[in-house]
Structures are given as C-alpha cells and as structure tokens.
Design an enzyme around this catalytic site. Structure first.
Site, PDB file in Angstrom:
ATOM      1  N   TYR A 158       7.835 -29.316   6.973  1.00  0.00           N
ATOM      2  CA  TYR A 158       6.883 -29.291   5.850  1.00  0.00           C
ATOM      3  C   TYR A 158       5.508 -29.756   6.325  1.00  0.00           C
ATOM      4  O   TYR A 158       4.492 -29.392   5.752  1.00  0.00           O
ATOM      5  CB  TYR A 158       7.407 -30.158   4.709  1.00  0.00           C
ATOM      6  CG  TYR A 158       6.754 -29.858   3.378  1.00  0.00           C
ATOM      7  CD1 TYR A 158       6.758 -28.578   2.854  1.00  0.00           C
ATOM      8  CD2 TYR A 158       6.137 -30.876   2.647  1.00  0.00           C
ATOM      9  CE1 TYR A 158       6.166 -28.302   1.634  1.00  0.00           C
ATOM     10  CE2 TYR A 158       5.541 -30.611   1.425  1.00  0.00           C
ATOM     11  CZ  TYR A 158       5.558 -29.323   0.920  1.00  0.00           C
ATOM     12  OH  TYR A 158       4.959 -29.055  -0.289  1.00  0.00           O
TER      13      TYR A 158
ATOM     14  N   LYS B 215       0.521 -33.019  -0.596  1.00  0.00           N
ATOM     15  CA  LYS B 215       1.218 -33.154  -1.878  1.00  0.00           C
ATOM     16  C   LYS B 215       1.290 -34.620  -2.314  1.00  0.00           C
ATOM     17  O   LYS B 215       1.292 -34.916  -3.516  1.00  0.00           O
ATOM     18  CB  LYS B 215       2.615 -32.548  -1.785  1.00  0.00           C
ATOM     19  CG  LYS B 215       2.633 -31.030  -1.649  1.00  0.00           C
ATOM     20  CD  LYS B 215       2.120 -30.338  -2.894  1.00  0.00           C
ATOM     21  CE  LYS B 215       2.398 -28.838  -2.820  1.00  0.00           C
ATOM     22  NZ  LYS B 215       1.949 -28.114  -4.032  1.00  0.00           N
TER      23      LYS B 215
ATOM     24  N   ALA C 218       5.045 -18.097  -1.193  1.00  0.00           N
ATOM     25  CA  ALA C 218       4.369 -19.242  -0.590  1.00  0.00           C
ATOM     26  C   ALA C 218       5.319 -20.030   0.303  1.00  0.00           C
ATOM     27  O   ALA C 218       4.957 -20.452   1.411  1.00  0.00           O
ATOM     28  CB  ALA C 218       3.795 -20.147  -1.675  1.00  0.00           C
TER      29      ALA C 218
END
Length: 258
Positions: free
Chosen positions: A159, A166, A199
């Site tokens: 990630y 985020k 995405a």
C-alpha cells in the site's frame, strides 16, 4: 417503499469519484437514489464522460458535471452550479485518490516530493476543499464522507505511500468534525475492505490482498460497493445525527483481526 417512507427523501448530495459501474462512488449513488436522495455526479474529463454519463442518468442525477480537482477553478464551478440549481446541499461523498505509479509501487522512503504532493493534493486536500465549499450550502447541517483504507492505521504490504496519505485524510476528518460540528455538519471516514475497483488495481499484488481479506475476515467474504453505499446512506440519514469524526470500517470485520 413509497416516497414518503424513503429515509433520504428530500436530501440532495454531491458524489465524486464515479469512474465505472464498479466504483465505490457508484455503489453509493445507487443506494442513495434508491432511498430517495437527489444526486449530482462528476466525471474526471471528456474521455471519462462517455462512461460516467450513462451511469449518472441511470440514477437520475440532476447535475452531471466535469471535475478534475487539480484543474484550476473546476471545484469552485461544481459548487457554484449546485448553489445555483439547488441552493443548498445535504451531503458530499468524496471517493477519489491518486498516486503516480512509480511512487505507489516504491518504498515510502523513496517517494518523490512531486508524487507525495500529488497524492496528498488529490486524495486528501481535495476533501478539505470540498468541505470548505460545501459549508455555506449546508446552512441546515449536512454530512461529509470520504473513503480511507485499513492501511492508514496499519502497515499493509504494497500500500506504500497511500498509507501516510490516508492517515492524513483520517486526521483531517477528525479536525473538521470538531470545527464544523457546531454548524450541524458531520464529517466521516468510511474505510472499506479491498474491492475490485479500477483504482485498487494499481496496487501491486492486489490479488494477494484480496485473498488475505477473504481468509482473515470473520465473515470470510469481500464487501461490495452496495455494502459501502448502505453504510454511507445510514451516515447521511438523520438516524446517524449523533455520529461524527469516526472511522467506520466496512470490511467484514477484517480490521479486528491481529
């Protein structure tokens, strides 16, 4: 249900992030529409419009508008059009994120300044901008919702830089919930489990992430875009009037597992 029994009847909202029929934003749009809300939907550019417009028409979107949050004045034009057409706004759903592929696939340690800035600009700061522009249209209160992921709180393999981005988004939600609460504006993070969206396909080894989620989640399944839409509809509804500033996980319980 009759119109008088639809829990979102009379509410109007902007949904940003519809790219195709598998988008989280489209799942939200379908649920909101089914529950009586009137929606405005944006598309990224002229190329995307041919894919988004039929979906927007399928949910009777009152406004279908171009929006590239990196383009000067486009965000302001969207909210100006909403103000002119509706005069008020009840909810915003922000479901957009972007990071250049080289930075997304590399270590956080090696992330470029330009890649980090673009990821923050699109994925985090645009939500702050939307909150600022929505505020005067929410004179009777409203709800702002953005999308995060478990990788904001824990290290998730591959990630990478989107984890810190985020995390910044989730922190921004808490601060804006504090600031806008006295005006009756609630601000939420919704954190879905991995979904097979366009995405998400940019994340390296995404299939492994999917398999792990199914194996580890107590429900042993993936969530879908309607699951996310249902939770967002609840947060927009008057039934959630006492909730704000939280991260709501929609992941079959994956986040509780060690």
């Amino acid at each position: 249900m009759s119109q008088t029994h639809l829990p979102l009847a009379g509410k109007r909202g902007l949904i940003v992030g519809v790219a195709n029929a598998n988008s989280i934003a489209y799942g939200c749009a379908k649920v909101m529409h089914a529950l009586g809300a009137e929606v405005a939907i944006t598309y990224l550019n002229e190329k995307a419009e041919k894919h988004v417009r039929p979906l927007a028409e399928a949910v009777d979107a009152s406004l279908i508008l171009p929006l590239n949050v990196e383009a000067p004045d486009e965000l302001e034009k969207v909210f100006a059009a909403i103000g002119e057409s509706w005069g008020q706004l009840d909810f915003v759903i922000h479901s957009i994120a972007f990071c250049p592929m080289d930075d997304l696939h590399g270590r956080v340690t090696d992330c470029s300044l330009s890649g980090f800035q673009q990821a923050m600009r699109v994925s985090c700061y645009s939500f702050i901008e939307m909150a600022r522009l929505a505020e005067p249209l929410m004179s009777q209160g409203g709800t702002l919702i953005t999308m995060s992921y478990y990788g904001a709180d824990k290290v998730v393999e591959n990630y990478n830089i989107m984890g810190p981005v985020k995390a910044a988004l989730e922190s921004s939600v808490r601060y804006m919930a504090h600031e806008l609460g006295p005006k009756g504006i609630r601000v939420h993070t919704v954190s879905p489990g991995p979904l097979k969206t366009r995405a998400a396909s940019g994340i390296a080894h995404f299939d492994h992430l999917i398999d792990s989620a199914i194996e580890r989640a107590p429900q042993n399944r993936l969530v879908d875009i309607e699951d996310v839409g249902n939770v967002c509809a609840f947060l927009v509804s008057d039934a959630a009037r006492a909730l704000t500033g939280e991260v709501t996980y929609v992941d079959g319980g994956f986040n509780i597992m060690a």
